[in-house]
Scaffold this motif. Structure first.
Motif, PDB file in Angstrom:
ATOM      1  N   UNK A   1       0.843  -1.206   0.000  1.00 14.21           N
ATOM      2  CA  UNK A   1       0.000   0.000   0.000  1.00 14.21           C
ATOM      3  C   UNK A   1       0.870   1.244   0.000  1.00 14.21           C
ATOM      4  N   UNK A   2       0.374   2.268  -0.686  1.00  9.85           N
ATOM      5  CA  UNK A   2       0.949   3.619  -0.628  1.00  9.85           C
ATOM      6  C   UNK A   2      -0.125   4.512  -0.021  1.00  9.85           C
TER       7      UNK A   2
ATOM      8  N   UNK B   1      -3.534   3.644  -2.025  1.00 10.20           N
ATOM      9  CA  UNK B   1      -3.402   2.822  -3.232  1.00 10.20           C
ATOM     10  C   UNK B   1      -2.896   1.453  -2.788  1.00 10.20           C
ATOM     11  N   UNK B   2      -3.686   0.419  -3.039  1.00  9.64           N
ATOM     12  CA  UNK B   2      -3.297  -0.939  -2.675  1.00  9.64           C
ATOM     13  C   UNK B   2      -3.019  -1.741  -3.935  1.00  9.64           C
TER      14      UNK B   2
ATOM     15  N   UNK C   1     -16.964  -5.378   0.571  1.00  8.75           N
ATOM     16  CA  UNK C   1     -15.981  -6.104   1.365  1.00  8.75           C
ATOM     17  C   UNK C   1     -14.667  -6.357   0.627  1.00  8.75           C
ATOM     18  N   UNK C   2     -14.533  -5.834  -0.570  1.00  8.48           N
ATOM     19  CA  UNK C   2     -13.272  -6.000  -1.306  1.00  8.48           C
ATOM     20  C   UNK C   2     -12.157  -5.280  -0.554  1.00  8.48           C
ATOM     21  N   UNK C   3     -12.435  -4.057  -0.086  1.00 10.85           N
ATOM     22  CA  UNK C   3     -11.459  -3.289   0.693  1.00 10.85           C
ATOM     23  C   UNK C   3     -12.095  -2.892   2.010  1.00 10.85           C
TER      24      UNK C   3
ATOM     25  N   UNK D   1      -7.719   2.102  -5.644  1.00 16.38           N
ATOM     26  CA  UNK D   1      -7.465   3.393  -5.008  1.00 16.38           C
ATOM     27  C   UNK D   1      -8.682   3.743  -4.168  1.00 16.38           C
ATOM     28  N   UNK D   2      -8.427   4.114  -2.900  1.00 14.39           N
ATOM     29  CA  UNK D   2      -9.511   4.397  -1.969  1.00 14.39           C
ATOM     30  C   UNK D   2      -9.212   5.676  -1.196  1.00 14.39           C
ATOM     31  N   UNK D   3     -10.272   6.422  -0.892  1.00 16.12           N
ATOM     32  CA  UNK D   3     -10.156   7.621  -0.056  1.00 16.12           C
ATOM     33  C   UNK D   3     -10.765   7.283   1.298  1.00 16.12           C
ATOM     34  N   UNK D   4      -9.965   7.460   2.348  1.00 12.45           N
ATOM     35  CA  UNK D   4     -10.428   7.208   3.705  1.00 12.45           C
ATOM     36  C   UNK D   4     -10.679   8.561   4.369  1.00 12.45           C
ATOM     37  N   UNK D   5     -11.862   8.739   4.933  1.00 16.79           N
ATOM     38  CA  UNK D   5     -12.186   9.973   5.621  1.00 16.79           C
ATOM     39  C   UNK D   5     -12.073   9.707   7.122  1.00 16.79           C
ATOM     40  N   UNK D   6     -11.133  10.427   7.755  1.00 17.96           N
ATOM     41  CA  UNK D   6     -10.890  10.248   9.188  1.00 17.96           C
ATOM     42  C   UNK D   6     -11.575  11.364   9.966  1.00 17.96           C
ATOM     43  N   UNK D   7     -12.131  11.011  11.105  1.00 17.68           N
ATOM     44  CA  UNK D   7     -12.821  11.948  11.990  1.00 17.68           C
ATOM     45  C   UNK D   7     -11.778  12.665  12.846  1.00 17.68           C
TER      46      UNK D   7
END
Length: 164
Positions: free
Chosen positions: A51-52, A70-71, A90-92, A131-137
């Motif tokens: 992962x990057x 990016x995985x 459930x893929x990521x 490619x995924x965007x993670x939104x952190x609280x």
């Protein structure tokens, strides 16, 4: 019964044995290098997840904070592998802990997913990426060091991250 040897003869025999052992070890190293170099022996994992991770903007209390992930899943074998997930959501999967592995945040299931299992196949010596965007609280995540646990097509990875 052992007979005493001449010290020069003993030294000569020891030297001869040392040379022979050195040649044997060099030959073994050469054979190993040949098999690794020609690809007949794989030193890496058969299936490898990497992962990057990049923080999109600086942390502010107003938030939210986004991480771009990016995985890549690589099949380093010569044979295809089957990839399975319970559904498209459930893929990521991911969750975040602090350095002591205390839970901080996990993925929110905002997307509606139909409960249909999905399957795919990853051919040998190939890879797939996402490619995924993670939104952190920002109420939970402050500047500091964390561990991001990820699962992509059932393969797990944990990466240390620093939130600035």
């Amino acid at each position: 019964m052992m007979t005493p040897r001449d010290p020069k003869e003993a030294a000569s025999n020891a030297s001869s044995n040392l040379v022979r052992m050195s040649l044997v070890f060099m030959a073994m190293a050469g054979v190993i290098a040949f098999y690794v170099g020609t690809g007949r022996v794989q030193l890496g994992d058969p299936v490898e997840l990497t992962a990057r991770i990049a923080q999109q903007q600086a942390w502010t209390e107003a938030g939210p904070l986004a991480l771009k992930v990016n995985v890549t899943l690589a099949n380093n074998t010569g044979d295809p592998i089957t990839l399975e997930a319970g559904n498209n959501c459930e893929v990521f999967r991911w969750f975040l802990t602090d350095e002591d592995r205390n839970f901080i945040q996990s993925q929110r299931d905002e997307e509606v997913c139909i409960a249909v299992p999905i399957r795919d196949q990853l051919e040998g010596k190939h890879q797939i990426s996402g490619e995924y965007m993670l939104t952190l609280d920002t109420g939970r995540v402050k500047p500091g060091r964390y561990i991001l646990f990820m699962q992509y097509w059932g393969h797990e990875l944990r990466e240390p991250i620093k939130v600035d």
